[in-house]
Design a protein around this motif. Structure first.
Motif, PDB file in Angstrom:
ATOM      1  N   LEU A 173      -9.128  24.496 -40.597  1.00  0.00           N
ATOM      2  CA  LEU A 173      -9.282  24.243 -42.188  1.00  0.00           C
ATOM      3  C   LEU A 173      -8.104  24.967 -42.772  1.00  0.00           C
ATOM      4  N   THR A 174      -7.760  24.659 -43.954  1.00  0.00           N
ATOM      5  CA  THR A 174      -6.977  25.556 -44.853  1.00  0.00           C
ATOM      6  C   THR A 174      -7.639  25.545 -46.097  1.00  0.00           C
ATOM      7  N   ILE A 175      -7.605  26.692 -46.544  1.00  0.00           N
ATOM      8  CA  ILE A 175      -8.230  27.191 -47.960  1.00  0.00           C
ATOM      9  C   ILE A 175      -7.241  27.364 -48.898  1.00  0.00           C
ATOM     10  N   THR A 176      -7.111  26.647 -49.760  1.00  0.00           N
ATOM     11  CA  THR A 176      -6.080  27.014 -50.895  1.00  0.00           C
ATOM     12  C   THR A 176      -6.441  27.583 -52.490  1.00  0.00           C
ATOM     13  N   ALA A 177      -6.164  28.430 -52.837  1.00  0.00           N
ATOM     14  CA  ALA A 177      -6.704  28.981 -54.114  1.00  0.00           C
ATOM     15  C   ALA A 177      -5.525  29.037 -55.123  1.00  0.00           C
ATOM     16  N   SER A 178      -5.818  28.622 -56.226  1.00  0.00           N
ATOM     17  CA  SER A 178      -5.021  28.914 -57.355  1.00  0.00           C
ATOM     18  C   SER A 178      -5.473  29.774 -58.578  1.00  0.00           C
ATOM     19  N   VAL A 179      -4.698  30.582 -59.022  1.00  0.00           N
ATOM     20  CA  VAL A 179      -4.994  31.330 -60.323  1.00  0.00           C
ATOM     21  C   VAL A 179      -4.348  30.972 -61.493  1.00  0.00           C
ATOM     22  N   THR A 180      -5.000  30.543 -62.477  1.00  0.00           N
ATOM     23  CA  THR A 180      -4.465  30.175 -63.504  1.00  0.00           C
ATOM     24  C   THR A 180      -4.994  30.999 -64.805  1.00  0.00           C
ATOM     25  N   GLY A 181      -4.515  30.998 -65.929  1.00  0.00           N
ATOM     26  CA  GLY A 181      -4.825  31.644 -67.206  1.00  0.00           C
ATOM     27  C   GLY A 181      -4.499  32.986 -67.342  1.00  0.00           C
ATOM     28  N   VAL A 182      -3.375  33.316 -66.487  1.00  0.00           N
ATOM     29  CA  VAL A 182      -3.064  34.766 -66.346  1.00  0.00           C
ATOM     30  C   VAL A 182      -1.383  34.495 -66.480  1.00  0.00           C
ATOM     31  N   SER A 183      -1.099  35.733 -67.065  1.00  0.00           N
ATOM     32  CA  SER A 183       0.674  35.774 -67.339  1.00  0.00           C
ATOM     33  C   SER A 183       1.479  35.358 -66.293  1.00  0.00           C
ATOM     34  N   THR A 184       0.906  35.787 -64.761  1.00  0.00           N
ATOM     35  CA  THR A 184       1.596  35.297 -63.823  1.00  0.00           C
ATOM     36  C   THR A 184       0.822  34.270 -62.819  1.00  0.00           C
ATOM     37  N   PRO A 185       0.703  33.133 -63.191  1.00  0.00           N
ATOM     38  CA  PRO A 185       0.135  31.983 -62.082  1.00  0.00           C
ATOM     39  C   PRO A 185       0.315  32.116 -60.672  1.00  0.00           C
ATOM     40  N   ALA A 186      -0.540  32.112 -59.830  1.00  0.00           N
ATOM     41  CA  ALA A 186      -0.249  32.273 -58.418  1.00  0.00           C
ATOM     42  C   ALA A 186      -1.110  31.453 -57.621  1.00  0.00           C
ATOM     43  N   SER A 187      -0.661  31.340 -56.248  1.00  0.00           N
ATOM     44  CA  SER A 187      -1.520  30.599 -55.423  1.00  0.00           C
ATOM     45  C   SER A 187      -1.121  31.117 -54.038  1.00  0.00           C
ATOM     46  N   PHE A 188      -2.287  30.739 -53.035  1.00  0.00           N
ATOM     47  CA  PHE A 188      -2.160  31.259 -51.895  1.00  0.00           C
ATOM     48  C   PHE A 188      -3.107  30.388 -51.014  1.00  0.00           C
ATOM     49  N   SER A 189      -2.726  30.516 -49.539  1.00  0.00           N
ATOM     50  CA  SER A 189      -3.368  29.474 -48.806  1.00  0.00           C
ATOM     51  C   SER A 189      -3.735  30.366 -47.424  1.00  0.00           C
ATOM     52  N   GLU A 190      -5.037  30.090 -46.782  1.00  0.00           N
ATOM     53  CA  GLU A 190      -5.456  30.826 -45.850  1.00  0.00           C
ATOM     54  C   GLU A 190      -5.792  29.821 -44.709  1.00  0.00           C
ATOM     55  N   THR A 191      -5.614  29.897 -43.481  1.00  0.00           N
ATOM     56  CA  THR A 191      -6.135  29.017 -42.390  1.00  0.00           C
ATOM     57  C   THR A 191      -7.207  29.631 -41.616  1.00  0.00           C
ATOM     58  N   GLY A 192      -8.129  28.825 -40.982  1.00  0.00           N
ATOM     59  CA  GLY A 192      -9.257  29.467 -40.236  1.00  0.00           C
ATOM     60  C   GLY A 192      -9.734  28.181 -39.459  1.00  0.00           C
ATOM     61  N   THR A 193     -11.212  28.359 -39.092  1.00  0.00           N
ATOM     62  CA  THR A 193     -11.795  27.433 -38.400  1.00  0.00           C
ATOM     63  C   THR A 193     -13.179  27.734 -38.900  1.00  0.00           C
ATOM     64  N   ALA A 194     -13.797  26.317 -39.310  1.00  0.00           N
ATOM     65  CA  ALA A 194     -15.041  26.051 -39.685  1.00  0.00           C
ATOM     66  C   ALA A 194     -16.014  26.045 -38.705  1.00  0.00           C
ATOM     67  N   PRO A 195     -17.329  26.739 -38.741  1.00  0.00           N
ATOM     68  CA  PRO A 195     -18.042  26.858 -37.734  1.00  0.00           C
ATOM     69  C   PRO A 195     -19.057  25.497 -37.814  1.00  0.00           C
ATOM     70  N   VAL A 196     -19.758  24.950 -36.877  1.00  0.00           N
ATOM     71  CA  VAL A 196     -20.455  23.898 -36.610  1.00  0.00           C
ATOM     72  C   VAL A 196     -21.709  24.158 -37.579  1.00  0.00           C
ATOM     73  N   ALA A 197     -22.187  23.278 -38.349  1.00  0.00           N
ATOM     74  CA  ALA A 197     -22.970  23.514 -39.247  1.00  0.00           C
ATOM     75  C   ALA A 197     -24.005  22.052 -39.005  1.00  0.00           C
ATOM     76  N   LEU A 198     -25.233  22.277 -39.584  1.00  0.00           N
ATOM     77  CA  LEU A 198     -26.267  21.222 -39.898  1.00  0.00           C
ATOM     78  C   LEU A 198     -25.860  20.056 -40.978  1.00  0.00           C
ATOM     79  N   ALA A 199     -25.648  19.084 -40.375  1.00  0.00           N
ATOM     80  CA  ALA A 199     -24.906  17.862 -41.194  1.00  0.00           C
ATOM     81  C   ALA A 199     -26.137  17.132 -42.037  1.00  0.00           C
ATOM     82  N   SER A 200     -26.975  16.747 -41.102  1.00  0.00           N
ATOM     83  CA  SER A 200     -28.236  15.865 -41.858  1.00  0.00           C
ATOM     84  C   SER A 200     -29.131  15.748 -40.838  1.00  0.00           C
ATOM     85  N   ILE A 201     -30.262  15.109 -41.236  1.00  0.00           N
ATOM     86  CA  ILE A 201     -31.335  14.757 -40.408  1.00  0.00           C
ATOM     87  C   ILE A 201     -31.830  13.080 -40.994  1.00  0.00           C
ATOM     88  N   THR A 202     -31.829  12.273 -39.898  1.00  0.00           N
ATOM     89  CA  THR A 202     -32.070  11.069 -40.274  1.00  0.00           C
ATOM     90  C   THR A 202     -33.304  10.217 -39.535  1.00  0.00           C
TER      91      THR A 202
END
Length: 238
Positions: free
Chosen positions: A27-56
């Motif tokens: 996955l890639t996480i992208t963050a944006s900073v607004t409302g400041v004198s110098t807006p900025a954004s950055f991205s970080e890549t990683g791997t999402a762990p396996v998680a419980l999704a549902s019970i049916t």
């Protein structure tokens, strides 16, 4: 990963956003900073762990349930803790393990001890927890009925009369399901009791004791399972 997450900085200018990925894998996480004198954004890549999704619920007519993960379970599997809002309606084991490489597992849930009581269906909530993630399932547990009752059509008096029976929709509840077979001529075929093992939906290879007769006699035998009756005539011969 859910979009639109926001964070407020603390006095040191630091911020942290915590969210649960919706799927496992890169996955890639992208963050944006607004409302400041110098807006900025950055991205970080990683791997999402396996998680419980549902019970049916396995179907609208069954007490069985299945837990699902967001991806394949890693080596050693994933342990999911289970609980129920009313174990007398729906029994669940304390835990179930999704094996390594699998994305789901049957929980082994069964009908509870109130099986067969009115109303014909009851509502219960089953909760699954793993890795800090909680999923719930609200399910209606239906009334169990008889699908078939099949004794042999005839038997020599004094010999065993074979039969089998099958339930509809649900297997026998936790602790098993007692049932009886009686007749309109108990001197020939007396009332006899049986138990369908927990988790089973059929009882094959059963037999009834009979007593000798002097002439061919028609005997009506009746299965009584969970308040549902099924009557079949059989012929008892000398």
């Amino acid at each position: 990963f859910p979009s639109g997450a926001t964070a407020t900085t603390n006095a040191s200018g630091q911020a942290q956003v915590t969210a649960q990925p919706t799927t496992a894998g890169p996955l890639t996480i992208t963050a944006s900073v607004t409302g400041v004198s110098t807006p900025a954004s950055f991205s970080e890549t990683g791997t999402a762990p396996v998680a419980l999704a549902s019970i049916t619920q396995d179907s609208n007519y069954q007490s069985g349930t299945t837990v699902h993960l967001s991806g394949a379970a890693p080596a050693g599997g994933v342990v999911v803790s289970l609980s129920t809002s009313d174990s007398s309606i729906e029994y669940v084991p304390a835990t179930v393990t999704v094996p390594a490489g699998q994305t789901s597992a049957e929980t082994g849930s069964l009908l509870g001890s109130l099986w067969g009581q009115t109303p014909t269906s009851k509502t219960v909530v089953v909760t699954a927890v793993s890795g800090g993630v909680t999923k719930t399932l609200t399910m209606n547990v239906p009334f169990t009925t008889v699908h078939s009752f099949n004794p042999n059509s005839s038997v020599q008096g004094g010999q065993a009369l074979g039969f089998y029976m099958e339930t509809a929709f649900n297997p026998a509840p936790y602790g098993g399901a007692p049932y009886t077979v009686s007749s309109d001529q108990p001197a020939i075929i007396p009332t006899q009791s049986f138990t369908l093992a927990a988790g089973q939906s059929n009882d094959f290879g059963r037999s009834l004791a009979t007593n000798p007769v002097s002439t061919n006699t028609t005997v009506n035998i009746t299965l009584n399972y969970d308040g549902v009756t099924w009557t079949i005539p059989v012929t008892v011969t000398p």
